[in-house]
Design an enzyme around this catalytic site. Structure first.
Site, PDB file in Angstrom:
ATOM      1  CE  LYS A  24      -3.852  -4.503   1.476  1.00 50.57           C
ATOM      2  NZ  LYS A  24      -4.892  -3.281   2.103  1.00 50.57           N
ATOM      3  CG  ASP A  62      -2.098  -1.224   1.151  1.00 48.46           C
ATOM      4  OD1 ASP A  62      -1.907  -1.944   0.295  1.00 48.46           O
ATOM      5  OD2 ASP A  62      -2.949  -1.155   2.140  1.00 48.46           O
ATOM      6  CB  CYS A  67      -2.028  -3.134   5.488  1.00 47.87           C
ATOM      7  SG  CYS A  67      -3.714  -2.524   5.386  1.00 47.87           S
TER       8      CYS A  67
END
Ligand SMILES: [Zn+2]
Length: 212
Positions: free
Chosen positions: A115, A17, A160
Protein backbone atom coordinates in the site's frame (compact mmCIF):
# COMPACT_ATOMS: atom_id res chain seq x y z
CA UNK A 1 -7.91 -5.60 27.32
CA UNK A 2 -9.00 -8.57 29.46
CA UNK A 3 -11.50 -10.10 27.04
CA UNK A 4 -10.64 -13.62 25.84
CA UNK A 5 -10.54 -14.28 22.09
CA UNK A 6 -10.88 -17.82 20.74
CA UNK A 7 -9.38 -18.07 17.28
CA UNK A 8 -11.91 -19.29 14.70
CA UNK A 9 -11.21 -20.95 11.33
CA UNK A 10 -12.44 -17.89 9.39
CA UNK A 11 -10.37 -15.37 11.36
CA UNK A 12 -7.42 -13.64 9.76
CA UNK A 13 -4.47 -12.12 11.59
CA UNK A 14 -3.69 -8.83 9.82
CA UNK A 15 -0.08 -7.86 10.53
CA UNK A 16 0.45 -4.18 9.76
CA UNK A 17 3.78 -2.84 8.44
CA UNK A 18 6.35 -4.75 10.53
CA UNK A 19 9.15 -3.26 8.41
CA UNK A 20 12.67 -2.10 9.18
CA UNK A 21 11.90 1.60 8.71
CA UNK A 22 9.20 1.50 11.40
CA UNK A 23 11.54 -0.01 13.99
CA UNK A 24 14.32 1.68 15.99
CA UNK A 25 17.17 2.54 13.62
CA UNK A 26 14.79 2.93 10.65
CA UNK A 27 13.61 5.97 8.71
CA UNK A 28 10.37 6.47 10.66
CA UNK A 29 11.00 4.65 13.89
CA UNK A 30 8.06 3.77 16.11
CA UNK A 31 9.37 3.74 19.68
CA UNK A 32 9.88 0.13 20.81
CA UNK A 33 8.39 -1.08 17.54
CA UNK A 34 10.83 -3.99 17.53
CA UNK A 35 9.29 -5.39 20.72
CA UNK A 36 6.20 -6.66 18.93
CA UNK A 37 7.94 -8.90 16.41
CA UNK A 38 8.32 -11.99 18.63
CA UNK A 39 4.81 -11.74 20.10
CA UNK A 40 3.38 -11.44 16.57
CA UNK A 41 5.37 -14.50 15.39
CA UNK A 42 4.04 -16.43 18.35
CA UNK A 43 0.45 -15.36 17.77
CA UNK A 44 0.65 -15.96 14.01
CA UNK A 45 1.60 -19.60 14.55
CA UNK A 46 -1.89 -20.15 15.96
CA UNK A 47 -3.78 -18.61 13.00
CA UNK A 48 -4.56 -20.54 9.84
CA UNK A 49 -4.87 -17.27 7.89
CA UNK A 50 -2.33 -14.44 8.09
CA UNK A 51 -2.06 -11.36 5.86
CA UNK A 52 0.93 -9.00 5.99
CA UNK A 53 0.78 -5.38 4.86
CA UNK A 54 3.84 -3.59 3.53
CA UNK A 55 4.12 0.20 3.24
CA UNK A 56 5.62 0.65 -0.22
CA UNK A 57 6.25 4.18 -1.45
CA UNK A 58 7.86 5.52 -4.62
CA UNK A 59 10.65 8.08 -4.13
CA UNK A 60 9.28 11.62 -3.74
CA UNK A 61 6.03 10.38 -2.20
CA UNK A 62 3.50 13.05 -1.22
CA UNK A 63 3.62 11.96 2.44
CA UNK A 64 7.34 12.76 2.75
CA UNK A 65 8.30 16.13 4.26
CA UNK A 66 11.22 16.10 1.81
CA UNK A 67 8.69 16.46 -1.05
CA UNK A 68 7.48 19.79 0.38
CA UNK A 69 10.34 22.29 0.60
CA UNK A 70 10.12 24.44 3.73
CA UNK A 71 7.94 21.94 5.61
CA UNK A 72 9.04 19.96 8.63
CA UNK A 73 8.57 16.32 9.51
CA UNK A 74 5.49 15.51 11.64
CA UNK A 75 3.82 18.73 10.48
CA UNK A 76 0.26 18.40 9.08
CA UNK A 77 -0.54 19.95 5.70
CA UNK A 78 -3.72 19.95 3.59
CA UNK A 79 -3.65 18.07 0.32
CA UNK A 80 -6.42 17.28 -2.20
CA UNK A 81 -7.99 14.66 0.10
CA UNK A 82 -7.60 16.51 3.40
CA UNK A 83 -5.02 16.61 6.20
CA UNK A 84 -1.76 14.71 5.74
CA UNK A 85 1.01 14.32 8.30
CA UNK A 86 4.44 14.79 6.72
CA UNK A 87 6.75 11.91 7.54
CA UNK A 88 10.46 11.36 7.19
CA UNK A 89 11.29 9.37 4.04
CA UNK A 90 10.41 5.74 4.75
CA UNK A 91 9.61 2.41 3.12
CA UNK A 92 10.85 3.36 -0.33
CA UNK A 93 10.20 0.57 -2.83
CA UNK A 94 13.07 -1.87 -3.09
CA UNK A 95 15.13 -0.45 -0.21
CA UNK A 96 16.27 -2.31 2.90
CA UNK A 97 14.09 -0.04 5.05
CA UNK A 98 11.00 -1.30 3.23
CA UNK A 99 11.83 -4.94 3.90
CA UNK A 100 9.99 -6.84 6.57
CA UNK A 101 11.99 -7.28 9.75
CA UNK A 102 14.20 -10.29 9.24
CA UNK A 103 13.02 -11.70 12.58
CA UNK A 104 9.38 -11.59 11.44
CA UNK A 105 8.89 -15.29 10.78
CA UNK A 106 5.46 -16.09 9.38
CA UNK A 107 6.15 -18.41 6.45
CA UNK A 108 2.50 -19.44 6.15
CA UNK A 109 1.26 -15.86 5.55
CA UNK A 110 -0.97 -16.15 2.49
CA UNK A 111 -1.00 -12.57 1.20
CA UNK A 112 1.41 -9.63 1.26
CA UNK A 113 -0.61 -6.50 0.57
CA UNK A 114 1.41 -3.48 -0.52
CA UNK A 115 0.00 0.00 0.00
CA UNK A 116 1.06 3.60 -0.50
CA UNK A 117 2.42 3.02 -4.01
CA UNK A 118 0.45 5.88 -5.59
CA UNK A 119 2.76 8.90 -5.43
CA UNK A 120 -0.06 11.39 -4.76
CA UNK A 121 -2.02 9.45 -2.12
CA UNK A 122 -0.88 8.07 1.22
CA UNK A 123 -2.44 4.86 2.53
CA UNK A 124 -2.59 4.25 6.25
CA UNK A 125 -5.37 1.72 5.97
CA UNK A 126 -4.99 -1.76 4.51
CA UNK A 127 -8.45 -1.33 2.92
CA UNK A 128 -8.61 2.23 1.54
CA UNK A 129 -6.05 4.85 0.61
CA UNK A 130 -6.18 8.18 2.45
CA UNK A 131 -8.59 9.71 -0.08
CA UNK A 132 -11.04 7.23 1.54
CA UNK A 133 -12.18 6.23 -1.99
CA UNK A 134 -9.41 4.15 -3.58
CA UNK A 135 -9.73 0.53 -2.44
CA UNK A 136 -6.70 -1.70 -2.03
CA UNK A 137 -8.70 -4.84 -2.85
CA UNK A 138 -8.36 -6.38 0.60
CA UNK A 139 -12.10 -6.32 1.40
CA UNK A 140 -12.82 -8.21 -1.81
CA UNK A 141 -10.04 -10.70 -1.11
CA UNK A 142 -11.41 -11.38 2.37
CA UNK A 143 -15.00 -11.79 1.19
CA UNK A 144 -14.02 -14.11 -1.62
CA UNK A 145 -11.97 -16.21 0.79
CA UNK A 146 -14.73 -16.33 3.42
CA UNK A 147 -12.66 -14.52 6.06
CA UNK A 148 -15.03 -12.85 8.51
CA UNK A 149 -13.09 -11.50 11.47
CA UNK A 150 -9.90 -9.44 11.44
CA UNK A 151 -7.45 -9.61 14.33
CA UNK A 152 -5.08 -6.65 13.95
CA UNK A 153 -1.52 -6.16 15.24
CA UNK A 154 1.54 -4.17 14.13
CA UNK A 155 2.75 -0.62 13.51
CA UNK A 156 1.78 2.00 14.20
CA UNK A 157 -1.17 1.69 16.55
CA UNK A 158 -2.36 5.29 16.06
CA UNK A 159 -2.07 5.37 12.25
CA UNK A 160 -2.07 2.25 10.10
CA UNK A 161 -3.51 -0.08 12.76
CA UNK A 162 -6.21 2.45 13.64
CA UNK A 163 -7.33 3.18 10.07
CA UNK A 164 -7.17 -0.47 9.01
CA UNK A 165 -9.35 -1.41 11.98
CA UNK A 166 -11.88 1.34 11.34
CA UNK A 167 -12.16 0.44 7.66
CA UNK A 168 -12.50 -3.28 8.41
CA UNK A 169 -15.39 -2.36 10.71
CA UNK A 170 -17.01 -0.15 8.05
CA UNK A 171 -16.63 -2.98 5.52
CA UNK A 172 -18.72 -5.17 7.81
CA UNK A 173 -15.98 -7.35 9.26
CA UNK A 174 -15.71 -8.08 12.94
CA UNK A 175 -12.53 -6.47 14.32
CA UNK A 176 -10.28 -7.16 17.30
CA UNK A 177 -7.14 -5.11 17.98
CA UNK A 178 -4.35 -6.81 19.91
CA UNK A 179 -3.17 -3.65 21.57
CA UNK A 180 -0.03 -4.95 23.25
CA UNK A 181 1.11 -6.40 19.91
CA UNK A 182 1.12 -2.83 18.54
CA UNK A 183 3.22 0.26 19.25
CA UNK A 184 2.29 3.88 18.56
CA UNK A 185 3.96 7.10 17.41
CA UNK A 186 1.73 9.69 19.16
CA UNK A 187 1.68 12.77 16.93
CA UNK A 188 -0.65 15.52 18.28
CA UNK A 189 -2.52 13.26 20.75
CA UNK A 190 -3.08 10.57 18.13
CA UNK A 191 -2.92 7.80 20.76
CA UNK A 192 -5.84 9.26 22.74
CA UNK A 193 -7.78 9.89 19.54
CA UNK A 194 -7.25 6.29 18.47
CA UNK A 195 -8.57 4.90 21.75
CA UNK A 196 -11.60 7.16 21.44
CA UNK A 197 -12.22 6.30 17.79
CA UNK A 198 -11.95 2.53 18.28
CA UNK A 199 -14.09 2.70 21.40
CA UNK A 200 -16.83 4.69 19.65
CA UNK A 201 -17.09 1.96 16.98
CA UNK A 202 -17.21 -0.78 19.58
CA UNK A 203 -13.93 -2.27 18.34
CA UNK A 204 -12.53 -4.57 21.00
CA UNK A 205 -8.92 -4.13 22.19
CA UNK A 206 -7.41 -7.22 23.80
CA UNK A 207 -4.07 -8.44 25.12
CA UNK A 208 -1.97 -10.92 23.14
CA UNK A 209 -2.08 -13.16 26.21
CA UNK A 210 -5.83 -13.50 25.74
CA UNK A 211 -5.79 -14.67 22.11
CA UNK A 212 -5.95 -18.48 22.07
ZN1 LIG B 1 4.13 5.38 4.67
Amino acid sequence: MDQEIRIRPNDVLLVIDVQNDFCPGGGLPVPRGDEIVMPINHMASRFEHVILTQDWHPRGHLSFASSHPGRKTYETIYVAYGPQVLWPDHCIQGTAGANFRSDLQIPHAELVLRKGYHREIDSYSAFYENDRKTPTGLAGYMRERGLERVVVAGLAFDFCVRFSSEDAHHEGFEVVVVEDACRGIDVDHSMDETHRALGSLGIVCVSKDHVH
